[in-house]
Design a protein around this motif. Structure first.
Motif, short mmCIF file in Angstrom:
data_model
loop_
_atom_site.label_atom_id
_atom_site.label_comp_id
_atom_site.label_asym_id
_atom_site.label_seq_id
_atom_site.Cartn_x
_atom_site.Cartn_y
_atom_site.Cartn_z
N MET A 158 14.03 47.87 -100.15
CA MET A 158 14.69 46.58 -99.89
C MET A 158 15.87 46.76 -98.94
N GLU A 159 16.55 47.87 -99.07
CA GLU A 159 17.67 48.17 -98.17
C GLU A 159 17.16 48.37 -96.74
N ILE A 160 16.04 49.05 -96.60
CA ILE A 160 15.43 49.23 -95.28
C ILE A 160 15.01 47.87 -94.71
N LEU A 161 14.42 47.03 -95.57
CA LEU A 161 14.02 45.69 -95.14
C LEU A 161 15.24 44.88 -94.69
N LYS A 162 16.31 44.97 -95.43
CA LYS A 162 17.55 44.25 -95.08
C LYS A 162 18.04 44.70 -93.70
N SER A 163 18.05 45.98 -93.49
CA SER A 163 18.47 46.52 -92.19
C SER A 163 17.53 46.08 -91.07
N SER A 164 16.24 46.11 -91.34
CA SER A 164 15.25 45.68 -90.34
C SER A 164 15.39 44.21 -90.01
N LEU A 165 15.67 43.39 -91.03
CA LEU A 165 15.86 41.95 -90.78
C LEU A 165 17.12 41.70 -89.96
N GLU A 166 18.16 42.49 -90.20
CA GLU A 166 19.37 42.36 -89.39
C GLU A 166 19.08 42.66 -87.93
N GLU A 167 18.28 43.69 -87.69
CA GLU A 167 17.89 44.03 -86.32
C GLU A 167 16.98 42.96 -85.74
N ALA A 168 16.05 42.45 -86.55
CA ALA A 168 15.11 41.43 -86.08
C ALA A 168 15.83 40.14 -85.69
N SER A 169 16.90 39.82 -86.39
CA SER A 169 17.63 38.59 -86.07
C SER A 169 18.34 38.69 -84.72
N GLN A 170 18.45 39.90 -84.20
CA GLN A 170 19.05 40.12 -82.87
C GLN A 170 17.98 40.34 -81.80
N SER A 171 16.72 40.29 -82.19
CA SER A 171 15.61 40.59 -81.27
C SER A 171 15.50 39.53 -80.18
N LYS A 172 15.02 39.99 -79.05
CA LYS A 172 14.80 39.10 -77.90
C LYS A 172 13.32 38.84 -77.65
N ASN A 216 7.75 42.00 -79.57
CA ASN A 216 7.43 43.41 -79.83
C ASN A 216 8.55 44.13 -80.59
N GLU A 217 9.74 43.55 -80.64
CA GLU A 217 10.85 44.15 -81.38
C GLU A 217 10.77 43.83 -82.88
N LEU A 218 9.73 43.09 -83.30
CA LEU A 218 9.59 42.70 -84.69
C LEU A 218 8.69 43.65 -85.49
N ASP A 219 8.13 44.65 -84.84
CA ASP A 219 7.25 45.60 -85.55
C ASP A 219 7.96 46.33 -86.70
N PRO A 220 9.20 46.80 -86.52
CA PRO A 220 9.86 47.49 -87.65
C PRO A 220 10.02 46.61 -88.89
N VAL A 221 10.29 45.33 -88.71
CA VAL A 221 10.45 44.46 -89.88
C VAL A 221 9.10 44.25 -90.57
N ARG A 222 8.02 44.19 -89.81
CA ARG A 222 6.69 44.06 -90.42
C ARG A 222 6.37 45.28 -91.29
N ASN A 266 5.35 37.93 -98.13
CA ASN A 266 4.07 37.55 -97.55
C ASN A 266 4.26 36.44 -96.52
N GLN A 267 5.09 35.44 -96.84
CA GLN A 267 5.35 34.34 -95.91
C GLN A 267 6.02 34.84 -94.63
N LEU A 268 6.99 35.71 -94.77
CA LEU A 268 7.70 36.24 -93.60
C LEU A 268 6.77 37.10 -92.76
N SER A 269 5.92 37.85 -93.42
CA SER A 269 4.95 38.67 -92.70
C SER A 269 4.00 37.78 -91.88
N GLN A 270 3.54 36.70 -92.49
CA GLN A 270 2.67 35.76 -91.78
C GLN A 270 3.40 35.11 -90.61
N PHE A 271 4.66 34.75 -90.82
CA PHE A 271 5.46 34.14 -89.76
C PHE A 271 5.57 35.10 -88.56
N ILE A 272 5.85 36.35 -88.85
CA ILE A 272 6.00 37.34 -87.77
C ILE A 272 4.66 37.59 -87.08
#
Length: 178
Positions: A51-65, A68-74, A104-110
């Motif tokens: 969950m901590e890794i997911l939190k960190s990945s979501l923080e990075e994803a929220s800064q994505s442009k 293709n930068e969303l792969d780590p969060v998936r 699951n919802q966030l994964s589908q969204f991405i």
């Protein structure tokens, strides 16, 4: 005469050694017990790490442009969901610990964002990721406190986590339908 005293002394030392050595071994064996580890609590620690890794990945994803930068969060979503589902089984089922549907919802969204290939993220997509990151931050704070040190799920924390999960899942469903 000295020879007899030396023999007796050696004999006493051997007998004393044969008596004391097994007693010492037995005392050491009984005194040194293995640490007791609760497997459910250890799995919770692994799940919390995911969950901590997911939190960190979501923080990075929220800064994505771009998409293709969303792969780590998936990948982080998959790992966190997998681990949490195993924790549910270890904790006694869904009666004890609820599922987290938002993953699951966030994964589908991405996945929906990435279907068109590599492209720049739209402003509303970035805002959705930022809101998901913010809401998950609150969930993470609850998740940290969800298990007692004895491996028991704290029901009040689980209830709060389920409530936040429903809110985030609903938010993501609405965004997915737009």
């Amino acid at each position: 005469m000295n020879h007899k005293i030396i023999r007796k002394l050696v004999l006493y030392i051997v007998v004393l050694f044969l008596i004391i050595w097994p007693i010492h071994q037995l005392a050491q064996m009984l005194g040194h017990q293995k640490e007791d580890h609760n497997a459910t609590h250890l799995l919770f620690q692994v799940s919390l790490f995911q969950m901590e890794i997911l939190k960190s990945s979501l923080e990075e994803a929220s800064q994505s442009k771009s998409t293709n930068e969303l792969d780590p969060v998936r990948r982080a979503l998959y790992s966190a969901e997998y681990t949490h589902e195993r924790l549910i089984l270890a904790a006694g089922g869904k009666e004890e610990l609820g599922s987290l549907s938002f993953m699951n919802q966030l994964s589908q969204f991405i996945q929906r964002l990435q279907l068109g290939g590599v492209r720049a993220l739209k402003a509303d997509e970035t805002l959705t990721l930022k809101e998901a990151q913010k809401q998950f931050g609150h969930m993470y704070e609850i998740y940290e406190k969800m298990m007692a040190s004895n491996g028991e799920i704290i029901s009040s924390q689980n209830s709060e986590l389920s409530k936040l999960d429903r809110e985030l899942t609903s938010f993501l469903r609405k965004k997915g339908l737009q």
